[in-house]
Design a protein around this motif. Structure first.
Motif, mmCIF file in Angstrom:
data_model
loop_
_atom_site.group_PDB
_atom_site.id
_atom_site.type_symbol
_atom_site.label_atom_id
_atom_site.label_comp_id
_atom_site.label_asym_id
_atom_site.label_seq_id
_atom_site.Cartn_x
_atom_site.Cartn_y
_atom_site.Cartn_z
ATOM 1 N N LEU A 1 7.866 28.851 -16.400
ATOM 2 C CA LEU A 1 6.513 28.506 -16.827
ATOM 3 C C LEU A 1 6.448 27.018 -17.175
ATOM 4 C CD1 LEU A 1 5.565 31.635 -18.979
ATOM 5 C CD2 LEU A 1 4.990 31.154 -16.608
ATOM 6 N N HIS B 1 3.303 26.302 -13.727
ATOM 7 C CA HIS B 1 2.065 26.774 -14.343
ATOM 8 C C HIS B 1 0.865 26.483 -13.444
ATOM 9 C CE1 HIS B 1 -0.765 27.888 -17.476
ATOM 10 N NE2 HIS B 1 -1.439 26.792 -17.182
ATOM 11 N N VAL B 2 0.748 25.232 -12.950
ATOM 12 C CA VAL B 2 -0.437 24.929 -12.144
ATOM 13 C C VAL B 2 -0.382 25.613 -10.786
ATOM 14 C CG1 VAL B 2 -0.843 22.722 -13.301
ATOM 15 C CG2 VAL B 2 0.341 22.736 -11.114
ATOM 16 N N ARG B 3 0.784 26.102 -10.406
ATOM 17 C CA ARG B 3 0.866 26.826 -9.133
ATOM 18 C C ARG B 3 0.954 28.343 -9.330
ATOM 19 N NH1 ARG B 3 2.163 24.853 -4.077
ATOM 20 N NH2 ARG B 3 1.909 22.614 -3.834
ATOM 21 N N LYS C 1 0.634 34.032 -13.487
ATOM 22 C CA LYS C 1 0.217 35.244 -12.779
ATOM 23 C C LYS C 1 1.435 36.078 -12.416
ATOM 24 C CE LYS C 1 -4.011 33.648 -10.517
ATOM 25 N NZ LYS C 1 -4.519 33.093 -9.259
ATOM 26 N N ASP D 1 2.636 37.803 -15.569
ATOM 27 C CA ASP D 1 1.761 38.940 -15.889
ATOM 28 C C ASP D 1 2.080 40.136 -15.007
ATOM 29 O OD1 ASP D 1 0.514 37.402 -17.733
ATOM 30 O OD2 ASP D 1 -1.320 37.047 -16.579
ATOM 31 N N ARG D 2 2.271 39.849 -13.734
ATOM 32 C CA ARG D 2 2.518 40.930 -12.788
ATOM 33 C C ARG D 2 3.838 41.635 -13.084
ATOM 34 N NH1 ARG D 2 0.400 42.418 -7.795
ATOM 35 N NH2 ARG D 2 1.391 44.367 -7.246
ATOM 36 N N GLN E 1 3.592 43.774 -16.096
ATOM 37 C CA GLN E 1 2.842 44.998 -15.835
ATOM 38 C C GLN E 1 3.659 45.998 -15.016
ATOM 39 O OE1 GLN E 1 -0.768 44.515 -13.667
ATOM 40 N NE2 GLN E 1 -1.516 46.528 -14.278
ATOM 41 N N ASN F 1 4.611 34.366 -4.608
ATOM 42 C CA ASN F 1 3.350 34.870 -5.131
ATOM 43 C C ASN F 1 3.639 36.280 -5.626
ATOM 44 O OD1 ASN F 1 3.339 36.579 -2.909
ATOM 45 N ND2 ASN F 1 1.970 35.266 -1.731
ATOM 46 N N GLN F 2 2.628 36.981 -6.090
ATOM 47 C CA GLN F 2 2.881 38.281 -6.705
ATOM 48 C C GLN F 2 3.545 39.257 -5.734
ATOM 49 O OE1 GLN F 2 -0.382 39.793 -9.168
ATOM 50 N NE2 GLN F 2 -1.366 37.832 -8.936
ATOM 51 N N LYS G 1 0.116 20.210 -7.250
ATOM 52 C CA LYS G 1 -0.710 20.407 -6.062
ATOM 53 C C LYS G 1 -0.645 19.161 -5.188
ATOM 54 C CE LYS G 1 -2.566 24.305 -7.752
ATOM 55 N NZ LYS G 1 -3.960 24.437 -8.113
ATOM 56 N N GLU H 1 -4.520 36.328 -3.232
ATOM 57 C CA GLU H 1 -3.315 35.756 -2.625
ATOM 58 C C GLU H 1 -3.042 36.323 -1.238
ATOM 59 O OE1 GLU H 1 -0.686 34.999 -6.688
ATOM 60 O OE2 GLU H 1 -0.007 36.486 -5.254
#
Ligand SMILES: Cc1cc2nc3c(=O)[nH]c(=O)nc-3n(C[C@H](O)[C@H](O)[C@H](O)COP(=O)(O)O)c2cc1C
Ligand code: FES
Lengths: 148, 597
Positions: free
Chosen positions: A75, A80-82, A86, A89-90, A93, A136-137, B359, B587
């Motif tokens: 993090l 964080h900005v990318r 998320k 969080d995933r 969960q 990604n997730q 970015k 995504e």
């Protein structure tokens, strides 16, 4: 315990060697067990509270055992900005844990870190010693399958 | 390595290693042997070239030909084509420029063209585990010069004329610090290399320690001579295991060659270095906390004065510099203060390494002369923002720094200009943000970071930051009131002026700069209960654009809470009651049909 005495002696049996002593103990055990901490204090002839004060100040130390695999979700700012949050969080969960906790079956311990220095690959997750970048997730859930 | 060999430098920096560069090197070696090319081609472990998002990378010399994103399966073909047939493999060659054309060599790539390598002078050219290679490129010649033809005062005077300033954040003149420590009473004296690199999103120091550890050792030895120290410590953060290994090896090799230890170069100068692993606390990067940590205590800062130069490690005079500062020293002593002072601006000399991330198209480490503009770095070296998005801000200086808006991109990179803008040079993180980054969320991110990392010794920092965090959470959840902006500003002043160490004193910067340059975003959250960038979960909803949805069903599978429904080939819908705003549908959607409102 003999092995603890050995480590304490390796660092000159001095209080100033406390951090590397704890690092070595943790490397062997994966965490700092209660008996270990009292043994170190006894060897060094210092109050147990002194050892706990260090063991709780530094993030690298853990007082509870960990799962078979450790998941470190970066993090740091680049992550964080990318979308690092998320991913965290995933994982929380899907695995049913909060950051810092271990899954019921003892398979994973999930924690956050602030930058592992691979920011060019953000977002990054480190599982045991493996770096996984540009996640990604969906990808992170895939990656978990490799670790039993 | 023979000089007439063709060299294959396979990057061995952390990022490339994590992507399998060690296997790639092994396959290279195997293939070279298989084709009996060993007397012509040498396979070597290279240091980080900074284009980490393109790794694993191999550079072929002579010719500067760079191959990127290699896999072990590529290598047999590559070796056959390149070395047997003499045909470089176009498919694997680099394409880092925004023009998307084939680019033949390293130096013609935009990413490298604007850079000027002083600290990273050996980038990609030496095997960090081999001291001979460092020496072959004039390594330790600066130490020899410092010991045999300069007096300690002479060394300090060179550093002063060069105008070197600390690269750890504050930019304090290095020569002044050395002189204070030299003149301080007390023995023994110590030198320390600060490799704690706590700023999240920055990894310059890690790269230097991993790929050119001798440059740091040499710099420290020169500094120790100038100050009158005989012992040095390198403090490396816990998260950098590879750096620890490389530095350990370098220390052993330097001892073996008599470049550390007693009577170095037969000049009667004794100096040795020990490595210390940090315990993973951001505040330990602060110099007084770092020294407490070396002494085996909890790393809490103390108030200064006394400064470390008078009373440092174990109450003895101590000089502490950042990794990059130390690595500059050999270059200054070898090539002379005049050359060094010709680089950069009037008050900020030399070069600075930045970790250009976030970015941005070409992320990685860049070394640029001071005085270059932020625009040149981001759009020249970095190749701009990916996916046609708009640039919004660049964050410098880590948690003590600030966010600089587009209107100020022509700001030059020097200590004073950046401080004036409310940001700071810091250690060198440049985190680029685009239109999809929420600035209130960024402010909250840094404040949360600092709440976790505050050592808790002084109240403004411990309690003040916690209150600030609560206010920011309130705003990002749409519960903010107009008076909150003023409250934040007031609290920022109290924390800044009342805290004991640099952590608290600079902690309000991310909040103050975002309030100054992006106040409209705060107002949108407070007045319209809207997050313009579409980040703050409580203020957004995900919906599916019926025009674009093809009913492919990919999002249905990705949704962790089964909130999406719809027949195959029919438009899908999201049940807002069930949706947790995790964004995984967005995504995976290939048709940009999932939109944030
Ligand atoms: C909270 C805090 C964290 C810091 N972290 C670092 C760090 O990670 N690395 C570093 O070199 N300096 C860090 N510094 C700055 C050091 O205190 C010190 O000024 C620096 O190491 C001096 O080296 P220089 O003169 O070469 O810049 C930090 C300062 C503060 C207040
Ligand atoms: S911010 Fe995640 S690796 Fe640096």
């Amino acid at each position: 315990m003999k092995w603890i005495r050995k480590i304490v002696e390796k660092y000159g049996k001095k209080e100033s060697g406390l951090i590397p002593i704890l690092q070595d103990v943790q490397k062997i055990k994966g965490y700092l067990p209660e008996e270990g901490i009292s043994d170190i204090a006894a060897e060094l002839k210092i109050p147990i509270a002194r050892v706990y004060s260090l063991a709780t100040f530094y993030k690298a130390f853990r007082l509870i055992p960990r799962g078979r695999h450790s998941i470190h979700v970066c993090l740091g700012t680049a992550c964080h900005v990318r979308g690092g949050a998320k991913i965290m969080d995933r994982l929380e969960q899907d695995l049913g844990v909060r950051s810092g906790e271990t899954t019921q079956d003892g398979r994973f311990t999930v924690e956050s870190v602030r930058c592992v220095g691979c920011c060019g690959l953000a977002p990054v997750v480190v599982i045991d010693d493996d770096f996984h970048g540009k996640l990604n997730q969906k990808k992170v859930i895939q990656v978990l399958k490799k670790y039993e | 390595m023979k000089k007439d060999h063709i060299q294959v430098w396979v990057c061995s920096g952390s990022t490339c290693v994590s992507k399998g560069s060690l296997t790639i090197r092994a396959v290279f070696e195997q293939e070279i042997r298989k084709h009996k090319l060993s007397d012509r081609v040498a396979v070597l472990a290279g240091r980080c070239s900074g284009t980490c998002n393109r790794g694993p990378i191999a550079v072929i010399e002579p010719g500067h030909i760079i191959y990127q994103q290699l896999t072990p399966e590529d290598i047999p073909f590559l070796v056959k084509e390149h070395f047997l047939k003499g045909k470089p493999v176009q498919r694997l060659r680099t394409d880092v420029s925004e023009t998307k054309t084939m680019i033949p060599t390293l130096m013609e790539i935009d990413f490298f063209k604007h850079q000027q390598l002083v600290v990273l002078r050996n980038r990609g050219r030496i095997d960090p585990d081999k001291i001979d290679e460092y020496i072959a490129l004039d390594g330790y010649a600066a130490l020899a010069k410092a010991l045999t033809s300069l007096s300690p005062e002479g060394i300090i005077s060179e550093i002063e004329k060069a105008g070197l300033r600390g690269r750890g954040g504050a930019g304090f003149p290095t020569a002044t610090k050395w002189m204070l420590c030299r003149q301080a009473d007390g023995n023994p004296k110590y030198v320390i290399c600060n490799g704690d690199e706590g700023d999240p999103g920055a990894y310059m120091d890690r790269s230097i320690l991993e790929s050119d550890p001798h440059a740091v050792l040499e710099g420290m030895a020169i500094g120790a001579r100038a100050i009158g120290a005989q012992r040095g410590y390198i403090y490396v953060r816990d998260e950098y295991p590879l750096a620890v290994e490389r530095v350990k090896t370098a220390i052993q090799q330097a001892r073996h060659y008599g470049l550390l230890g007693e009577n170095i170069f037969q000049t009667g100068f004794d100096f040795d270095v020990e490595i210390i692993r940090g315990g993973g606390a951001f505040v330990c990067g602060e110099e007084t906390a770092l020294m407490a940590s070396i002494e085996g205590k909890a790393g809490r800062p103390r108030s200064r004065p006394p400064f470390p130069a008078e009373k440092g490690l174990w109450e003895k005079p101590t000089n502490i510099n950042n990794v990059e500062t130390w690595a500059n020293v050999p270059a200054i002593i070898s090539r002379g203060a005049k050359w060094y002072a010709s680089l950069g601006t009037e008050k900020s000399k030399g070069t600075k390494i930045f970790s250009l991330v976030g970015k941005i198209n070409n992320s990685g480490l860049v070394e640029v002369p001071m005085g270059i503009t932020l625009r040149e770095i981001i759009f020249g070296v970095g190749g701009g923002i990916p996916n046609g998005k708009r640039f919004k801000a660049v964050q410098t200086g880590g948690p003590s720094g600030g966010c600089i808006p587009e209107s100020m991109l022509d700001l030059t990179v020097d200590y004073e200009a950046l401080t004036q803008a409310g940001a700071i040079m810091g250690s060198g993180g440049l985190i680029v943000m685009d239109e999809d980054t929420c600035m209130v969320d960024v402010a909250l991110y840094f404040v949360s970071f600092l709440v976790e990392e505050s050592c808790g010794k002084c109240t403004p920092c411990r309690v003040g930051l916690q209150r600030m965090k609560e206010m920011l959470i309130k705003i990002t959840e749409g519960e903010g009131e107009e008076a909150d902006i003023e409250r934040l500003e007031k609290l920022a002043r109290v924390i800044g002026s009342g805290s004991l160490c640099g952590l608290g004193q600079t902690a309000p910067n991310p909040v103050l700069t975002t309030l100054k340059y992006f106040r409209n975003e705060y107002e949108a959250h407070i007045k319209q209960k809207r997050c313009p960038a579409g980040v703050c979960k409580k203020l957004i909803v995900y919906t599916i654009d019926p025009q674009k949805c093809t009913g492919c069903g990919v999002c249905v599978k990705s949704c962790p809470v089964d909130a999406i429904s719809g027949e195959k080939k029919q438009v899908h819908v999201i049940d807002q009651q069930l949706c947790t705003r995790c964004g995984s549908c967005q995504e995976v959607c290939s048709f940009d049909a999932v939109v944030i409102q």
